[in-house]
Design a protein around this motif. Structure first.
Motif, short mmCIF file in Angstrom:
data_model
loop_
_atom_site.label_atom_id
_atom_site.label_comp_id
_atom_site.label_asym_id
_atom_site.label_seq_id
_atom_site.Cartn_x
_atom_site.Cartn_y
_atom_site.Cartn_z
N ALA A 212 -4.59 26.86 -53.73
CA ALA A 212 -3.24 25.34 -53.43
C ALA A 212 -2.32 25.81 -55.01
CB ALA A 212 -4.16 24.02 -53.48
N ALA A 213 -2.76 25.96 -55.51
CA ALA A 213 -2.19 26.82 -57.33
C ALA A 213 -1.21 27.59 -56.58
CB ALA A 213 -2.75 26.87 -58.41
N HIS A 214 -1.74 28.44 -56.28
CA HIS A 214 -0.71 30.03 -55.83
C HIS A 214 0.12 29.32 -54.71
CE1 HIS A 214 -2.83 33.52 -58.27
NE2 HIS A 214 -3.46 33.18 -57.42
N SER A 215 -0.34 29.00 -53.55
CA SER A 215 0.68 28.54 -52.12
C SER A 215 1.71 27.62 -53.37
CB SER A 215 -0.34 27.02 -51.72
OG SER A 215 1.31 26.84 -51.06
N ILE A 216 1.36 26.36 -54.29
CA ILE A 216 2.61 25.56 -54.99
C ILE A 216 3.50 26.91 -55.69
CG2 ILE A 216 2.84 24.48 -57.25
CD1 ILE A 216 0.94 22.44 -55.68
N GLU A 217 3.06 27.62 -56.58
CA GLU A 217 3.50 28.78 -57.22
C GLU A 217 4.12 29.78 -56.61
OE1 GLU A 217 3.29 32.38 -61.02
OE2 GLU A 217 1.48 31.48 -59.78
N GLY A 218 4.38 30.01 -55.18
CA GLY A 218 4.94 30.54 -54.66
C GLY A 218 6.07 29.75 -53.56
N GLY A 219 6.05 28.79 -53.48
CA GLY A 219 7.29 27.43 -52.91
C GLY A 219 7.66 27.29 -54.08
N PHE A 220 7.50 27.21 -55.60
CA PHE A 220 8.39 27.27 -56.58
C PHE A 220 9.39 28.61 -56.56
CE2 PHE A 220 9.94 27.58 -60.99
CZ PHE A 220 10.71 26.79 -61.13
N ARG A 221 8.57 29.23 -56.49
CA ARG A 221 9.85 30.62 -56.67
C ARG A 221 10.54 30.74 -55.39
NH1 ARG A 221 7.90 34.05 -60.54
NH2 ARG A 221 6.09 33.68 -61.21
N ASN A 222 9.56 30.16 -53.88
CA ASN A 222 10.71 30.23 -53.34
C ASN A 222 11.84 29.31 -53.54
OD1 ASN A 222 9.62 32.20 -51.82
ND2 ASN A 222 8.46 30.69 -50.47
N TRP A 223 11.69 28.03 -53.55
CA TRP A 223 12.60 26.89 -53.87
C TRP A 223 14.31 27.88 -54.76
CZ3 TRP A 223 14.27 24.75 -58.46
CH2 TRP A 223 15.29 23.69 -58.41
N VAL A 224 13.49 28.60 -55.88
CA VAL A 224 14.30 29.20 -57.33
C VAL A 224 15.51 30.08 -56.27
CG1 VAL A 224 14.90 30.93 -59.35
CG2 VAL A 224 13.01 28.53 -58.66
N ARG A 225 14.82 31.01 -55.66
CA ARG A 225 15.37 31.75 -55.07
C ARG A 225 16.02 31.02 -53.16
NH1 ARG A 225 12.50 35.04 -53.91
NH2 ARG A 225 10.00 34.21 -53.07
N LEU A 226 15.76 30.41 -52.86
CA LEU A 226 17.13 29.79 -52.31
C LEU A 226 17.64 28.71 -52.72
CD1 LEU A 226 17.18 27.99 -49.18
CD2 LEU A 226 16.16 26.43 -49.69
N GLN A 227 18.10 28.21 -53.88
CA GLN A 227 19.34 27.39 -54.88
C GLN A 227 20.02 28.87 -55.29
OE1 GLN A 227 19.05 24.61 -54.88
NE2 GLN A 227 17.13 24.35 -53.70
N THR A 228 19.27 29.99 -55.82
CA THR A 228 20.13 30.99 -55.97
C THR A 228 21.10 31.79 -55.05
OG1 THR A 228 18.75 31.39 -57.59
CG2 THR A 228 19.89 33.05 -57.58
N ASP A 229 20.24 31.48 -54.34
CA ASP A 229 21.11 31.83 -52.65
C ASP A 229 22.30 31.36 -52.72
OD1 ASP A 229 19.49 34.32 -52.68
OD2 ASP A 229 18.01 33.24 -50.90
N ARG A 230 21.64 29.46 -52.41
CA ARG A 230 23.64 29.23 -52.35
C ARG A 230 24.32 28.71 -53.43
NH1 ARG A 230 19.75 23.55 -50.03
NH2 ARG A 230 19.02 25.08 -48.01
N GLY A 231 23.93 29.50 -54.12
CA GLY A 231 25.23 30.08 -55.12
C GLY A 231 24.55 28.60 -56.47
N ASN A 232 24.04 27.91 -56.61
CA ASN A 232 23.16 27.27 -57.56
C ASN A 232 22.73 27.84 -58.98
OD1 ASN A 232 23.90 24.99 -56.58
ND2 ASN A 232 22.34 24.55 -55.36
N ALA A 233 22.54 27.56 -60.18
CA ALA A 233 22.01 27.75 -61.31
C ALA A 233 20.36 27.42 -61.25
CB ALA A 233 22.59 28.09 -62.81
N VAL A 234 19.61 28.42 -61.87
CA VAL A 234 18.63 27.75 -62.03
C VAL A 234 17.59 28.48 -62.91
CG1 VAL A 234 15.53 27.17 -60.95
CG2 VAL A 234 18.04 26.80 -59.59
N GLU A 235 17.43 27.84 -64.62
CA GLU A 235 16.59 28.73 -65.36
C GLU A 235 15.13 28.11 -65.66
OE1 GLU A 235 18.99 28.62 -68.80
OE2 GLU A 235 21.01 28.87 -67.62
N HIS A 236 14.54 29.06 -66.08
CA HIS A 236 12.92 28.52 -66.16
C HIS A 236 12.20 29.27 -66.91
CE1 HIS A 236 10.72 31.17 -63.12
NE2 HIS A 236 11.97 31.07 -62.22
N GLY A 237 11.23 29.52 -67.96
CA GLY A 237 10.70 30.03 -68.59
C GLY A 237 9.50 31.11 -67.54
#
Length: 67
Positions: free
Chosen positions: A28-53
């Motif tokens: 579940a933890a890996h799934s949540i992390e992967g989901g977040f990474r996919n969300w970041v990639r989707l937002q970036t593809d849409r032209g939105n800026a997402v920054e995280h450490g």
């Protein structure tokens, strides 16, 4: 013999449940992390800026925390 079985079976069940929960938590933890990474990639593809450490998953054995 019966006294030994009365101890071994519950101990084996408790061990199996603990191992099963641990595996479920990690999956579940890996799934949540992967989901977040996919969300970041989707937002970036849409032209939105997402920054995280650096991502960190923690919280075992309780709630999963993504920081």
């Amino acid at each position: 013999m019966i006294a030994r079985r009365a101890f071994v079976l519950p101990a084996a069940l408790i061990t199996a449940l603990a191992v099963g929960y641990s595996v479920l938590w990690v999956v579940a933890a890996h799934s949540i992390e992967g989901g977040f990474r996919n969300w970041v990639r989707l937002q970036t593809d849409r032209g939105n800026a997402v920054e995280h450490g650096t991502l960190s998953v923690s919280g075992f054995p309780g709630p999963i925390r993504l920081a």
